[in-house]
Design an enzyme around this catalytic site. Structure first.
Site, PDB file in Angstrom:
ATOM      1  N   GLY A   1       0.252  43.178  55.706  1.00  0.00           N
ATOM      2  CA  GLY A   1       0.948  42.606  56.840  1.00  0.00           C
ATOM      3  C   GLY A   1       0.784  41.099  56.918  1.00  0.00           C
ATOM      4  N   SER A   2       1.781  40.425  57.429  1.00  0.00           N
ATOM      5  CA  SER A   2       1.660  38.994  57.687  1.00  0.00           C
ATOM      6  C   SER A   2       0.742  38.781  58.898  1.00  0.00           C
ATOM      7  CB  SER A   2       3.031  38.384  57.943  1.00  0.00           C
ATOM      8  OG  SER A   2       3.849  38.504  56.795  1.00  0.00           O
ATOM      9  N   GLY A   3       0.354  37.529  59.118  1.00  0.00           N
ATOM     10  CA  GLY A   3      -0.567  37.220  60.199  1.00  0.00           C
ATOM     11  C   GLY A   3      -1.985  36.998  59.744  1.00  0.00           C
ATOM     12  N   HIS A   4      -2.240  37.214  58.425  1.00  0.00           N
ATOM     13  CA  HIS A   4      -3.577  37.015  57.859  1.00  0.00           C
ATOM     14  C   HIS A   4      -3.645  35.777  56.976  1.00  0.00           C
ATOM     15  CE1 HIS A   4      -4.274  40.990  59.341  1.00  0.00           C
ATOM     16  NE2 HIS A   4      -3.476  41.559  58.463  1.00  0.00           N
TER      17      HIS A   4
ATOM     18  N   LYS B   1      -5.635  46.934  50.198  1.00  0.00           N
ATOM     19  CA  LYS B   1      -6.648  47.063  51.236  1.00  0.00           C
ATOM     20  C   LYS B   1      -6.560  48.454  51.846  1.00  0.00           C
ATOM     21  CE  LYS B   1      -5.346  43.647  53.856  1.00  0.00           C
ATOM     22  NZ  LYS B   1      -4.028  43.517  53.156  1.00  0.00           N
TER      23      LYS B   1
ATOM     24  N   ASP C   1      -0.677  50.790  53.965  1.00  0.00           N
ATOM     25  CA  ASP C   1      -0.734  50.065  52.696  1.00  0.00           C
ATOM     26  C   ASP C   1      -0.938  51.029  51.533  1.00  0.00           C
ATOM     27  OD1 ASP C   1      -1.059  48.114  54.732  1.00  0.00           O
ATOM     28  OD2 ASP C   1      -1.977  46.746  53.296  1.00  0.00           O
TER      29      ASP C   1
ATOM     30  N   HIS D   1      -6.518  43.408  62.051  1.00  0.00           N
ATOM     31  CA  HIS D   1      -5.256  43.621  62.763  1.00  0.00           C
ATOM     32  C   HIS D   1      -5.443  43.546  64.269  1.00  0.00           C
ATOM     33  CE1 HIS D   1      -4.679  45.695  58.863  1.00  0.00           C
ATOM     34  NE2 HIS D   1      -3.477  45.149  58.940  1.00  0.00           N
TER      35      HIS D   1
END
Length: 333
Positions: free
Chosen positions: A54-57, A105, A110, A219
């Protein structure tokens, strides 16, 4: 919610446009389906290392695409797994004929989506292997996982295996190295504040001004324990002790210490915490041979930090030191 965005539904797409403009010498960005590939891909005769999430990391994973690390990354929506078609597209773009290693991960979405993609890719006669990293000692299971979560240790795995692939290691050796790192790396994080996912518009959990959350996920998942705020010495000890006990680490061990900001923690606090961690490790006779400090695996704007320890030997140390040229990590080139 105050964020530097236009529309929550277009955050990732607009960020990818900006990333492509910022790093044209390093990256080639495709937006539908979203794939970030190294600019010179495919590299013929080289094992391709692909990851994603996911984006945001950020900078994980797209910031680690480049020579000596990842060949491609698949960015999902914010805190959402990438889709199988993204992984397929990544393989098509970077497969150099020597096989593909997928670094995943341990989050349920995922794992399932990368497994589906691996099955589809294998039908096209591409040799593909998958490794799943689960370095978080905080919890056995969460809403997102079956078993431990994969967190900041992923960066160390991607660097070490990426270096081996760059040097010409075959798929068997790359997979073996990945499993060696997974067996020897452990992490734990804490949060002083929650983060706010753009399309949700409110914090992922509530913390009082005098509280912190120990064992949070990347998350924004709540941790395993909520405690009253403590001085930095105590915070670092609460992170470090479970990590040391889990493997376990012992006097005489050589380690890489990774002190990571969750996104909103300033470097002055992060370096302070890193110094405390080094002191505590020295008291136990554990030798810190390599270090990484900074915001490398973030959770949007969360104030917090994580500590990661990787047990080193000569092979892993040499690969960590090997040249790397990405947007977020760069040395020796």
């Amino acid at each position: 919610m105050k964020k530097i965005i236009n529309d929550p539904s277009t955050v990732v797409d607009e960020a990818l446009q900006g990333m492509a403009l910022a790093h044209p010498d390093l990256l080639r960005v495709q937006r539908d389906p979203a794939v970030i590939a190294r600019a010179d891909a495919p590299v013929r005769g080289k094992v391709a290392i692909i990851s994603g999430g996911g984006s945001g990391h950020e900078p994980m994973h797209g910031g680690f695409v480049g020579a000596g690390m990842l060949d491609a990354a698949c960015p999902g929506a914010v805190f959402t797994s990438p889709t199988p078609d993204q992984v397929q597209a990544a393989v098509e773009q970077v497969n150099g004929g020597a096989g593909v290693l997928l670094v995943v991960k341990n989050y349920t979405g995922d794992v399932l989506n990368f497994e589906t993609a691996a099955e589809l890719v294998a039908m096209d006669d591409v040799e593909v292997r998958t490794v799943v990293i689960d370095d978080d000692v905080a919890v056995k299971d969460s809403l997102y996982t079956a078993g431990r979560r994969g967190v900041a240790g992923t960066v160390l795995l991607e660097k070490i295996v990426g270096a081996a692939a760059e040097q010409g290691a075959d798929l068997d050796r790359c997979e073996a190295l990945a499993r060696k790192v997974i067996a020897n790396v452990r992490s734990l994080g804490l949060a002083l504040t929650a983060c706010t996912v753009p399309h949700v518009g409110q914090p992922s959990f509530e913390l009082a001004d005098d509280e912190y959350e120990l064992g949070i996920g990347i998350h924004g998942e709540p941790g395993r324990e909520r405690r009253q705020m403590e001085p930095a010495d105590d915070l670092v000890r609460r992170l470090l002790d479970p990590v040391l006990e889990d493997l376990p680490f012992a006097a005489g061990d050589r380690v890489l210490l990774f002190t990571n900001s969750m996104g909103g923690t300033p470097l002055v606090e992060l370096y302070l915490a890193h110094g405390i961690a080094e002191k505590l490790l020295a008291e136990r006779g554990i030798v810190v041979e390599r270090r990484l400090v900074g915001p490398y695996v973030t959770s949007l704007e969360m104030q917090g930090m994580s500590l990661t320890l990787l047990k080193l030997d000569d092979e892993l140390t040499e690969l960590w030191d090997a040249p790397v040229r990405t947007a977020a990590l760069r040395w020796g080139m």
